[in-house]
Every structure is written in structure tokens, then in C-alpha cells.
Design an enzyme around this catalytic site. Sequence first.
Site, PDB file in Angstrom:
ATOM      1  N   HIS A  25       0.843  -1.200   0.000  1.00 17.43           N
ATOM      2  CA  HIS A  25       0.000   0.000   0.000  1.00 17.43           C
ATOM      3  C   HIS A  25       0.870   1.238   0.000  1.00 17.43           C
ATOM      4  O   HIS A  25       2.041   1.215   0.419  1.00 17.43           O
ATOM      5  CB  HIS A  25      -0.944   0.016   1.209  1.00 17.43           C
ATOM      6  CG  HIS A  25      -0.248   0.205   2.530  1.00 17.43           C
ATOM      7  ND1 HIS A  25       0.023   1.445   3.059  1.00 17.43           N
ATOM      8  CD2 HIS A  25       0.240  -0.699   3.426  1.00 17.43           C
ATOM      9  CE1 HIS A  25       0.633   1.304   4.224  1.00 17.43           C
ATOM     10  NE2 HIS A  25       0.792   0.019   4.472  1.00 17.43           N
ATOM     11  N   CYS A  26       0.305   2.342  -0.513  1.00 14.31           N
ATOM     12  CA  CYS A  26       0.970   3.647  -0.448  1.00 14.31           C
ATOM     13  C   CYS A  26       0.189   4.492   0.546  1.00 14.31           C
ATOM     14  O   CYS A  26      -0.503   3.952   1.416  1.00 14.31           O
ATOM     15  CB  CYS A  26       1.039   4.296  -1.830  1.00 14.31           C
ATOM     16  SG  CYS A  26      -0.575   4.624  -2.577  1.00 14.31           S
ATOM     17  N   ALA A  27       0.238   5.797   0.412  1.00 15.01           N
ATOM     18  CA  ALA A  27      -0.420   6.679   1.382  1.00 15.01           C
ATOM     19  C   ALA A  27      -1.935   6.592   1.323  1.00 15.01           C
ATOM     20  O   ALA A  27      -2.619   6.784   2.332  1.00 15.01           O
ATOM     21  CB  ALA A  27       0.018   8.125   1.166  1.00 15.01           C
ATOM     22  N   ARG A  29      -3.728   4.153  -1.197  1.00 13.97           N
ATOM     23  CA  ARG A  29      -4.282   3.041  -1.975  1.00 13.97           C
ATOM     24  C   ARG A  29      -3.676   1.698  -1.617  1.00 13.97           C
ATOM     25  O   ARG A  29      -2.492   1.603  -1.301  1.00 13.97           O
ATOM     26  CB  ARG A  29      -4.035   3.286  -3.472  1.00 13.97           C
ATOM     27  CG  ARG A  29      -4.864   4.358  -4.097  1.00 13.97           C
ATOM     28  CD  ARG A  29      -4.229   4.841  -5.385  1.00 13.97           C
ATOM     29  NE  ARG A  29      -3.087   5.708  -5.140  1.00 13.97           N
ATOM     30  CZ  ARG A  29      -2.068   5.869  -5.951  1.00 13.97           C
ATOM     31  NH1 ARG A  29      -2.023   5.197  -7.077  1.00 13.97           N
ATOM     32  NH2 ARG A  29      -1.085   6.684  -5.658  1.00 13.97           N
TER      33      ARG A  29
END
Length: 479
Positions: A25-27, A29
Site C-alpha cells: 500500500h501507499c499513502a 491506496r
Amino acid sequence: MDYKQSAEELVTLLGGRDNIISATHCATRLRLVLDDESRINKKEIEDLEGVKGAFSSSGQFQIIFGTGTVNKVFQPLAEEIGMGEESGNDKQQKMDHNEAVKKKMNPVSRFAKVLSNIFVPIIPAIVAAGMLMGLLNLMNRFGWADSDSSLYILLDMFSSAAFIILPILIGYSAAREFGGNTYLGAVVGGIMTHPTLLNPWGLQESGVQPETLQFAGMNIELLGYQGTVIPVLLTVYVMCWLEKLFRTFVPNMIDLLVTPFLTIMSTGFIALMAVGPLGRLLGEGVTSSLMFLYDTGAGFAGLVFGGLYSLIVLTGVHHSFHAIEAEILGQVGFNYLLPIWAVANVAQGGAGLAVWVKTRSKKMKEIAGPSSFAAFLGITEPVIFGVNLRYRRPFIGAAAGGAVGGAYVTITNVTANGIGVTGLPMFAIANDPVNYAIGLLITVGSAFTVTWLLGWQEEETQSEKEETESQQSSTDKAV
């Protein structure tokens, strides 16, 4: 929101545990690599509580939850599919995920991903330098400090440092991406910016010509590569290939001594005699071509690039633009492409704002408002995939707004002193904040108006349909 239940439902809707190859995951999504994307139930995923949109891009299926929420969903999801999230394994998991992503990409997207991995870590250094350049411009414009003052001289040193050592930064980052020793990559960058080589910055103004050396029947021009991108990228790629080649036959007991020695010596000769000059020609060709287009048809160039940029974002190829922008910034001293990308991103927010005002869907209002604001800050994926592309016509409205705004910022010669920062944050590195502000207002107004006039076909989520049916049933009973 029950995060564990959401994770369990997600696994089912994604085609089951066996269909999920990797997850991270990113910030904002979840990023998933899936074996067969045809097994995804995308419609029901978008109807889940907390989900603001879902889309497939660059070899990954991505689900937008937003900052904070995505972390809480990822943890039970990782447990559900058998991935540990211990800190000791986190780095290896990300490496495995990146490899899985690359295998799912086509060659063009894979190339863009490689360039993105190289340049994204360097962006903070260039942004800091750009902001310092902006401060120097303000000091010049308003006479806050004399150019001979100690403060001005020191800030000038601070602002130019990142571009002088840019090949060293790129060398380190590129070697990591190409699978070589990162410090050898930095050394190669250092060779290409060595003080013996004449710094090309200000070469035309000074009138000084670089010296040449005779070696092996060839003339080696002692001209440095400060501020260049393509030469060092090509050289470090060759360096990594040579390093791997030497390791195949150098005995393990002397590998630490012999392999770096052979790698640096051979790469240094190749860099100064062949690859560097070739890369310089390629870089100058790209820069000159874009500059010619910008100078001869600025309004038209901005119109086309601003209108098409969001389409390019859908392919993921826009990540490769960082390399082009860095090359332009190093060669001409300013970035004339970034303002076009900035207004194109803000245009997506303008179209999303029209949806937020006009839509009757409660869930869409919850998505459109925050995601439009995020677009004004340069984060466009939530509003593109969660709102505009879902309804299609708002995406067309955003493209129209981006085209109009792109034409304005190019006609008024708005440029930037850095890369990677768009939307409202780009004010910090814009050379003409007034015209940039006008360009943003024109962009948002155009995107909002076109989207409103085009309209779109509303969709109701399953929960909204059930609520509507319940209200209808209650009305019928009362009658």
C-alpha cells in the site's frame, strides 16, 4: 468501519486468496498484483464501505481508501492472504511486490516504472533547490538583498548544489534500480562531475572552451556532465552490466578488490570516450526539440499537452517525464513542462468539484469532495479513477480545462524551478505566481463549467438502491 470484515470481503471480491500474488500500500491506496483480473468483482468492491474508487493501472489493481484508512485495511488483508507485516520482512516484501508488478507490465510501462523508481527518491532534493531558487528570484525582484551580499552568495551555493551533483544522485539511485552497487554508481557520477572537467553551466557566457586529451587515438573533451541526466543513466546502466559480467569470472576470495577496480576503470573510460558524449547528444536533442516546440507554438503546445496529460496518466507513462524534466532543468535552468502538468492535475479537481456539487449520490459526494481537494494538491488518482473516469464525461471536462489552462500558462511563460510538485504546492517553485494563479482559476472554472454542461449518467450503489426501495415501500404503505 470493521476493517477485518472489509479485508475478508475484499479477498473474496478479488477472486480469492489464490488470485492475489502480492500486496502492498501507499499513502492512499492498496496496490495488488493479481493472477487473473477477470475474476475481480470491481462493482461490488467500489460499493464497499470506505472505498473511494478502484482501477487497474501499471500492472496493479489499486483500491483507494484514503490516508489512514488504507493502513488499517492492509494489516488484516495481509494476515488474510498469508503475508506477514513484521518490520524485518517489510523491505523484502516491497522488493518482491515490485518484481511482481514489473512482470505484469508491458515494455513501455516497465520502462516508465524504472525511470520513476530512479527519480522519485531524488525529487525532494530538486524541490528544495527549486524553492531556494525561487527565494533568490524574490530577493532579486524586490531588492531584499544585494547579489554581492554574504546571504545571497550562500543561498546561491545551496540552491545550485543539487544540480551540480545531480549525476552523483542519479548514479546512486540508478545503480540500485539496475541491480548494481549503489556506491559504485555514485562514483561514476562523481567521475562525470570531476573538477578536472569544465563545468558546462555558463559555458556560453564565459566563452571558455574545454581542453581535449589525446588517448588511444581519440580526442576526449574535458567537459563535465553537471546537470545532465541521460549521459549518467546510460553510463550507470553499462556499469551495472559490467559489474555483473566481472562477477561471473572473478573468484569470490578477491571479488571485493578486483570487481570494483575493473568496474570503475572500464566504466570511466567508456563514459568519457563514448557513452557520455552520446548521451549528451541525445539529451541536447530532446531538450532542443521540446524547446523549439515551446518557443514556436507555446499556446498550441500547452493546449495539446494540457489536454492529453490525464490520458497519459492512465497509462502510467507519465512517471518517465521526471527524467525529461530533470534534463530540461539542468540544461536551460527552468522547467516549462511542470506548469502544464500542474494545471492538468488541477483540472481533474475542477471536474470532480462539479460532480460533488451536482450529484445526488451520497457516496459519490463523500468521494468527490475530498478527492477534488487532493487534486488541487497534486494527487489526482482518487478523483480520476474514483469519480471522473467512472462517469466518463467529467474526465472529458477535465481534459478541456487542462487544455485551456495549459495554453494560458505557456503563453504567459510560467515556468518552475523544480520537478515533481504540482497544484497549489507548485506556488513555492513557480517563477510567476500571479499568472500561475490566474491559470489555475481559468483551469478550474473551465473544467467545472464543461463538466456541468456535459452532465453524466448517475449510478446508485447497492445500499442507495435498497434505501430508495425502502423509502418507496414506506410511501406505498402510507398511501
